[in-house]
Design an enzyme around this catalytic site. Sequence first.
Site, PDB file in Angstrom:
ATOM      1  N   LYS A   1       0.846  -1.203   0.000  1.00 18.05           N
ATOM      2  CA  LYS A   1       0.000   0.000   0.000  1.00 18.05           C
ATOM      3  C   LYS A   1       0.881   1.252   0.000  1.00 18.05           C
ATOM      4  O   LYS A   1       1.876   1.315   0.718  1.00 18.05           O
ATOM      5  CB  LYS A   1      -0.912  -0.021   1.233  1.00 18.05           C
ATOM      6  CG  LYS A   1      -1.991   1.041   1.236  1.00 18.05           C
ATOM      7  CD  LYS A   1      -2.902   0.867   2.447  1.00 18.05           C
ATOM      8  CE  LYS A   1      -4.032   1.885   2.463  1.00 18.05           C
ATOM      9  NZ  LYS A   1      -4.909   1.718   3.647  1.00 18.05           N
TER      10      LYS A   1
ATOM     11  N   SER B   1      -9.976  -0.430   6.634  1.00 14.72           N
ATOM     12  CA  SER B   1      -9.371  -0.378   5.298  1.00 14.72           C
ATOM     13  C   SER B   1      -8.621  -1.618   4.831  1.00 14.72           C
ATOM     14  O   SER B   1      -8.180  -1.681   3.687  1.00 14.72           O
ATOM     15  CB  SER B   1      -8.440   0.826   5.199  1.00 14.72           C
ATOM     16  OG  SER B   1      -9.213   1.985   5.143  1.00 14.72           O
TER      17      SER B   1
ATOM     18  N   SER C   1      -9.808   1.994   2.446  1.00 14.06           N
ATOM     19  CA  SER C   1      -8.911   2.739   1.586  1.00 14.06           C
ATOM     20  C   SER C   1      -7.940   1.858   0.810  1.00 14.06           C
ATOM     21  O   SER C   1      -7.378   2.294  -0.180  1.00 14.06           O
ATOM     22  CB  SER C   1      -8.119   3.745   2.422  1.00 14.06           C
ATOM     23  OG  SER C   1      -7.302   3.056   3.373  1.00 14.06           O
TER      24      SER C   1
HETATM   25  N1  GLN Z   1     -13.216   4.230   5.703  1.00 11.87           N
HETATM   26  C1  GLN Z   1     -12.690   4.696   6.949  1.00 11.87           C
HETATM   27  C2  GLN Z   1     -12.313   6.160   6.812  1.00 11.87           C
HETATM   28  O1  GLN Z   1     -12.556   6.696   5.807  1.00 11.87           O
HETATM   29  C3  GLN Z   1     -11.529   3.876   7.361  1.00 11.87           C
HETATM   30  C4  GLN Z   1     -10.307   4.156   6.614  1.00 11.87           C
HETATM   31  C5  GLN Z   1      -9.123   3.329   7.036  1.00 11.87           C
HETATM   32  O2  GLN Z   1      -9.252   2.293   7.687  1.00 11.87           O
HETATM   33  N2  GLN Z   1      -7.942   3.817   6.685  1.00 11.87           N
HETATM   34  O3  GLN Z   1     -11.771   6.752   7.675  1.00 11.87           O
END
Ligand code: GLN
Length: 494
Positions: A74, A173, A149
Site C-alpha cells: 500500500k 481499510s 482505503s
Molecule cells: N473508511 C474509513 C475512513 O474513511 C476507514 C479508513 C481506514 O481504515 N484507513 O476513515
Amino acid sequence: MTAAALAGAIASGEASAEEAARAHLDRIGAVDEKVHAFLHVDTEGALRAARAVDAKRAAGEKLGPLAGVPLALKDLITTEGVPTTCGSKILEGWIPPYDATVTKRLKDAGVVVLGKTNMDEFAMGSSTETSAYGPTGNPWDLTRIPGGSGGGSSASIASYQAPLAIGTDTGGSIRQPASVTGTVGVKPTYGAVSRYGLVAFSSSLDQAGPCARNVLDTALLHSVIAGHDPMDSTSIDAPVPDVVAAARQGREQGIAGMRVGVVKEFAGEGYQAGVEQRFREAVEVLRGLGAEVVEISCPHFTYALPAYYLIAPSECSSNLARFDAMRYGLRVGDDGSHSAEEVTALTREAGFGDEVKRRIMLGTYALSSGYYDAYYGQAQKVRTLITRDFDAAFAAVDVLVSPTTPTTAFPIGERVDDPMAMYLADLCTIPSNLAGNAAMSVPCGLAPEDGLPVGLQIIAPPMADDRLYRVGAAVEAALTDSWGHPILEEAPSL
Ligand code: GLN
C-alpha cells in the site's frame, strides 16, 4: 499458486524467484491498465530482490517461509528510493529516504516488493475513489469499488497480480476491501505491527496488516511483519502469537468447543439481504464445526461510527499539519511573490482533495478550545464504553462474528458525493479499531442477488490474533469443501 506453495517451489528449486517475479510483472502489464491497482511498479527493484533470493538459494543459504514471493505494498508505507504518495497530490514526487519497519522486514525475509498500490487519499475513504490518481476497479466487476482505503492492495491480489499484499486499517481499510473482493484481510492487534514509516492518519487507530487469497498465506505474512519495534513507542513488546500454527490447526483440527458470539447489533436495517443470508449460513457452518454459538449484545457499538468520525479527524488534523510545503513533495506559489505562510496555504489548497480537507476541518473544530470536551472528550469516553463491551463479550466467548460490511461492492460513483453513505461501509469494522483488538475478514460466499463476495468478520481479543486464524482457516476449509473450489478459483479474465 498460493504464496505457501510458491515459496515451497522456490525453496525446492522447482521455480526461481525471478520467474515468479516476471510472471507477476507480466500479469500487471497485461491487466493493470484496466484494474489500476498499482500507482508505481518497481520492475527493476523487484527483479533485483528476486535474483538475490535465487543467489541465496544457489549458495545453499536457508530461505525464510515466504522468500521469493511477490507482494504489493500500500502506497502509504515508505520505501527507500521508491515513490510513496499516499494517494495524494501533495506527496507527488516524494521519494522516501528510508524504509518503514514493515518494508524492512519484508525485504529481510526475501519477499519481493512489486510496487505500490492505489488507495484513498491518506487512507480516508471506503472505495479508493478519493485517490488523486483515479479509482481502482473491483476484479469481480470493474464498474464496482474494490473497497477502501486499501482498494489497490485488495484488487491486486483478487486479480492475481500479486499473491500477497500489505494494507493498513484505521477503521476497516484492510477488512472491508477484503470483504468486497473475496479475499482475506487481517487487522492485527493495535501495536502488533510497527507503525514506523507508515504515513500517519490517526495514530491511535492505524494498524498495518496482511492480505492474501487464503488464510494460511495471510498467517505467513503476518508472522513476517509482526513483532516488537523500538522505533514505534506503541509497539507491543511481547511474543507474536503463533498464527501459522493456528491456521494449520483450524484447517486440520477445526474449532470444536470454541465459543462464538454473534454480535446482535450488526444486523437489520441497512444490511443487504444476501449479505445477511451468507452470514447466517457461515454461522451454521461454525456450529456444524462444533462451535458453541451464542448471541451477544454490544450496546455501545451503535455509537462507534460517530465516535470514530470525531477521533480520526482530530488526530488527522494534527498529523497532516506536517504537509506544509517545506518538508515534503508539492510546493505551490514559491515564485518570490508569496510569504512562507501563503506558500503553505496555497500548497495545501492545491495538494489535498475534498475528503482530506473535510476531515482536517472537522478535526480542527472538534479540538478547538470550548469544543474539545463536548466533542473529542466525549468521543474518547464512548471509546472506553466500546472497549468495555468487548471486555464483557470476551468474558463469555472466544471470538465474535459479524458481516464485515453491510453490503457487497457498490458501483463506482454511487457514494462518492455522499460522505455519510460512504462512512456506513465501516459500521462493523470500526469498533475493533477503537478498542485495539484483532479482527479478520474471510470470504463466506457470493450474495445471491448480485453474485458479489460477502465477508465474514471474526473478532478476537487483543493479542489473541491466533484465534482469528484458527477460526478463519476452519471456516475457509469447510466452505471451500462445500463449494468444491476456492472462492477465487482462478485468475479472473479481465
Ligand atoms: N473508511 C474509513 C475512513 O474513511 C476507514 C479508513 C481506514 O481504515 N484507513 O476513515
